[in-house]
Write a protein that holds these residues in place. Structure first.
Motif, PDB file in Angstrom:
ATOM      1  N   PRO A  84       0.843  -1.199   0.000  1.00 35.54           N
ATOM      2  CA  PRO A  84       0.000   0.000   0.000  1.00 35.54           C
ATOM      3  C   PRO A  84       0.880   1.253   0.000  1.00 35.54           C
ATOM      4  N   SER A  85       0.344   2.355  -0.451  1.00 33.54           N
ATOM      5  CA  SER A  85       1.124   3.592  -0.573  1.00 33.54           C
ATOM      6  C   SER A  85       1.507   4.155   0.795  1.00 33.54           C
ATOM      7  N   PRO A  86       2.541   5.001   0.841  1.00 34.78           N
ATOM      8  CA  PRO A  86       2.915   5.636   2.110  1.00 34.78           C
ATOM      9  C   PRO A  86       1.806   6.520   2.675  1.00 34.78           C
ATOM     10  N   GLU A  87       0.992   7.084   1.803  1.00 37.52           N
ATOM     11  CA  GLU A  87      -0.109   7.946   2.257  1.00 37.52           C
ATOM     12  C   GLU A  87      -1.219   7.139   2.938  1.00 37.52           C
ATOM     13  N   ARG A  88      -1.365   5.893   2.526  1.00 37.99           N
ATOM     14  CA  ARG A  88      -2.373   4.991   3.097  1.00 37.99           C
ATOM     15  C   ARG A  88      -1.723   3.629   3.320  1.00 37.99           C
ATOM     16  N   PRO A  89      -0.902   3.488   4.358  1.00 36.60           N
ATOM     17  CA  PRO A  89      -0.097   2.269   4.518  1.00 36.60           C
ATOM     18  C   PRO A  89      -0.875   0.996   4.835  1.00 36.60           C
ATOM     19  N   MET A  90      -2.131   1.104   5.252  1.00 36.82           N
ATOM     20  CA  MET A  90      -2.970  -0.084   5.484  1.00 36.82           C
ATOM     21  C   MET A  90      -2.229  -1.190   6.233  1.00 36.82           C
ATOM     22  N   MET A  91      -1.651  -0.876   7.361  1.00 38.63           N
ATOM     23  CA  MET A  91      -0.888  -1.845   8.145  1.00 38.63           C
ATOM     24  C   MET A  91      -1.828  -2.776   8.902  1.00 38.63           C
ATOM     25  N   PHE A  92      -1.643  -4.081   8.712  1.00 38.37           N
ATOM     26  CA  PHE A  92      -2.460  -5.086   9.396  1.00 38.37           C
ATOM     27  C   PHE A  92      -1.711  -5.720  10.564  1.00 38.37           C
ATOM     28  N   SER A  93      -0.387  -5.748  10.517  1.00 39.67           N
ATOM     29  CA  SER A  93       0.417  -6.431  11.532  1.00 39.67           C
ATOM     30  C   SER A  93       0.094  -5.940  12.930  1.00 39.67           C
ATOM     31  N   GLY A  94      -0.242  -6.868  13.807  1.00 42.65           N
ATOM     32  CA  GLY A  94      -0.454  -6.550  15.202  1.00 42.65           C
ATOM     33  C   GLY A  94      -1.723  -5.792  15.528  1.00 42.65           C
ATOM     34  N   ARG A  95      -2.608  -5.620  14.580  1.00 37.48           N
ATOM     35  CA  ARG A  95      -3.843  -4.867  14.828  1.00 37.48           C
ATOM     36  C   ARG A  95      -5.000  -5.813  15.113  1.00 37.48           C
ATOM     37  N   SER A  96      -5.937  -5.318  15.883  1.00 41.36           N
ATOM     38  CA  SER A  96      -7.129  -6.100  16.220  1.00 41.36           C
ATOM     39  C   SER A  96      -8.065  -6.185  15.017  1.00 41.36           C
ATOM     40  N   ALA A  97      -9.021  -7.094  15.111  1.00 39.87           N
ATOM     41  CA  ALA A  97     -10.037  -7.215  14.062  1.00 39.87           C
ATOM     42  C   ALA A  97     -10.788  -5.901  13.901  1.00 39.87           C
ATOM     43  N   ALA A  98     -11.147  -5.264  15.005  1.00 42.44           N
ATOM     44  CA  ALA A  98     -11.885  -4.002  14.935  1.00 42.44           C
ATOM     45  C   ALA A  98     -11.060  -2.920  14.241  1.00 42.44           C
ATOM     46  N   ALA A  99      -9.782  -2.833  14.575  1.00 42.04           N
ATOM     47  CA  ALA A  99      -8.916  -1.807  13.984  1.00 42.04           C
ATOM     48  C   ALA A  99      -8.742  -2.029  12.481  1.00 42.04           C
ATOM     49  N   ILE A 100      -8.520  -3.260  12.067  1.00 42.82           N
ATOM     50  CA  ILE A 100      -8.366  -3.543  10.632  1.00 42.82           C
ATOM     51  C   ILE A 100      -9.682  -3.254   9.910  1.00 42.82           C
ATOM     52  N   CYS A 101     -10.774  -3.671  10.476  1.00 43.83           N
ATOM     53  CA  CYS A 101     -12.080  -3.440   9.850  1.00 43.83           C
ATOM     54  C   CYS A 101     -12.338  -1.952   9.658  1.00 43.83           C
ATOM     55  N   ARG A 102     -12.109  -1.167  10.703  1.00 43.58           N
ATOM     56  CA  ARG A 102     -12.323   0.289  10.575  1.00 43.58           C
ATOM     57  C   ARG A 102     -11.402   0.876   9.510  1.00 43.58           C
ATOM     58  N   GLN A 103     -10.180   0.409   9.455  1.00 46.64           N
ATOM     59  CA  GLN A 103      -9.208   0.914   8.480  1.00 46.64           C
ATOM     60  C   GLN A 103      -9.639   0.606   7.050  1.00 46.64           C
ATOM     61  N   ILE A 104     -10.016  -0.630   6.782  1.00 48.50           N
ATOM     62  CA  ILE A 104     -10.327  -0.990   5.393  1.00 48.50           C
ATOM     63  C   ILE A 104     -11.678  -0.458   4.930  1.00 48.50           C
ATOM     64  N   THR A 105     -12.563  -0.094   5.859  1.00 45.45           N
ATOM     65  CA  THR A 105     -13.861   0.457   5.451  1.00 45.45           C
ATOM     66  C   THR A 105     -13.862   1.980   5.407  1.00 45.45           C
ATOM     67  N   ASP A 106     -12.766   2.605   5.762  1.00 44.00           N
ATOM     68  CA  ASP A 106     -12.660   4.067   5.766  1.00 44.00           C
ATOM     69  C   ASP A 106     -12.084   4.528   4.430  1.00 44.00           C
ATOM     70  N   PRO A 107     -12.887   5.176   3.578  1.00 46.24           N
ATOM     71  CA  PRO A 107     -12.378   5.624   2.281  1.00 46.24           C
ATOM     72  C   PRO A 107     -11.147   6.527   2.375  1.00 46.24           C
ATOM     73  N   ALA A 108     -10.993   7.244   3.475  1.00 48.37           N
ATOM     74  CA  ALA A 108      -9.806   8.092   3.644  1.00 48.37           C
ATOM     75  C   ALA A 108      -8.542   7.253   3.823  1.00 48.37           C
ATOM     76  N   GLN A 109      -8.694   6.006   4.231  1.00 47.49           N
ATOM     77  CA  GLN A 109      -7.535   5.137   4.434  1.00 47.49           C
ATOM     78  C   GLN A 109      -7.419   4.037   3.384  1.00 47.49           C
ATOM     79  N   ASN A 110      -8.484   3.732   2.658  1.00 40.34           N
ATOM     80  CA  ASN A 110      -8.465   2.579   1.753  1.00 40.34           C
ATOM     81  C   ASN A 110      -8.375   2.945   0.269  1.00 40.34           C
ATOM     82  N   GLY A 111      -7.952   4.153  -0.028  1.00 36.28           N
ATOM     83  CA  GLY A 111      -7.826   4.554  -1.421  1.00 36.28           C
ATOM     84  C   GLY A 111      -9.115   5.067  -2.023  1.00 36.28           C
TER      85      GLY A 111
END
Length: 165
Positions: A84-111
């Motif tokens: 993923p780009s530096p502007e939206r790194p989409m890091m999954f390592s060490g994150r909870s299910a809730a944190a990853i879910c919020r990240q991938i469903t947020d258009p500001a973070q998911n491209g």
């Protein structure tokens, strides 16, 4: 609306099946914490590589130098191989299910992806699909590809609910 046929195991509309996949090395190696990818099952990438502009590497070490449009017996590959780009790194390592879910469903973070585009990415993107055909010595995610696709469709149709923290 995502018009692919529903069905299969783990298609209950929850995020849990996705988390088991996203937390697996096939995903966390490129969705890694920091600015460099990992390889195999979380080992440092050799040669050393950096995320770089658009996530495709930097300087003389770009992802495309080694990772081609298709895998070879010794090198993973898929179209548009990158982190993923530096502007939206989409890091999954060490994150909870809730944190990853919020990240991938947020258009500001998911491209800029809405639910439909996110579903298509999970179901149709060749780079995502590569995880289940990763080559010799690389374990696939713990959920079969067909079950993951069914779960993704059911989750999107259920409104992409995220689990609580």
């Amino acid at each position: 609306m995502l018009m692919l046929a529903p069905g299969g195991a783990a298609a209950d509309g929850t995020f849990r099946p996705h988390y088991d996949v996203f937390a697996h090395p096939r995903c966390t190696n490129c969705h890694a914490a920091g600015d460099g990818p990992l390889r195999r099952d979380g080992r440092p990438h050799l040669p050393p590589a950096q995320r770089g502009p658009e996530g495709a590497g930097s300087g003389a070490t770009t992802c495309a130098n080694c990772h081609r449009e298709a895998a070879t017996p010794v090198m993973p590959g898929a179209p548009n191989w990158k982190m993923p780009s530096p502007e939206r790194p989409m890091m999954f390592s060490g994150r909870s299910a809730a944190a990853i879910c919020r990240q991938i469903t947020d258009p500001a973070q998911n491209g800029g992806r809405d639910a439909e585009a996110l579903g298509r990415h999970l179901v149709e993107d060749p780079l995502v699909a590569w995880a289940w055909n990763a080559g010799t010595g690389r374990a696939p995610p713990p959920l079969a590809r067909e079950a993951f696709v069914a779960a993704a469709i059911a989750w999107i149709r259920a409104g992409s609910p995220c689990p609580p923290d």
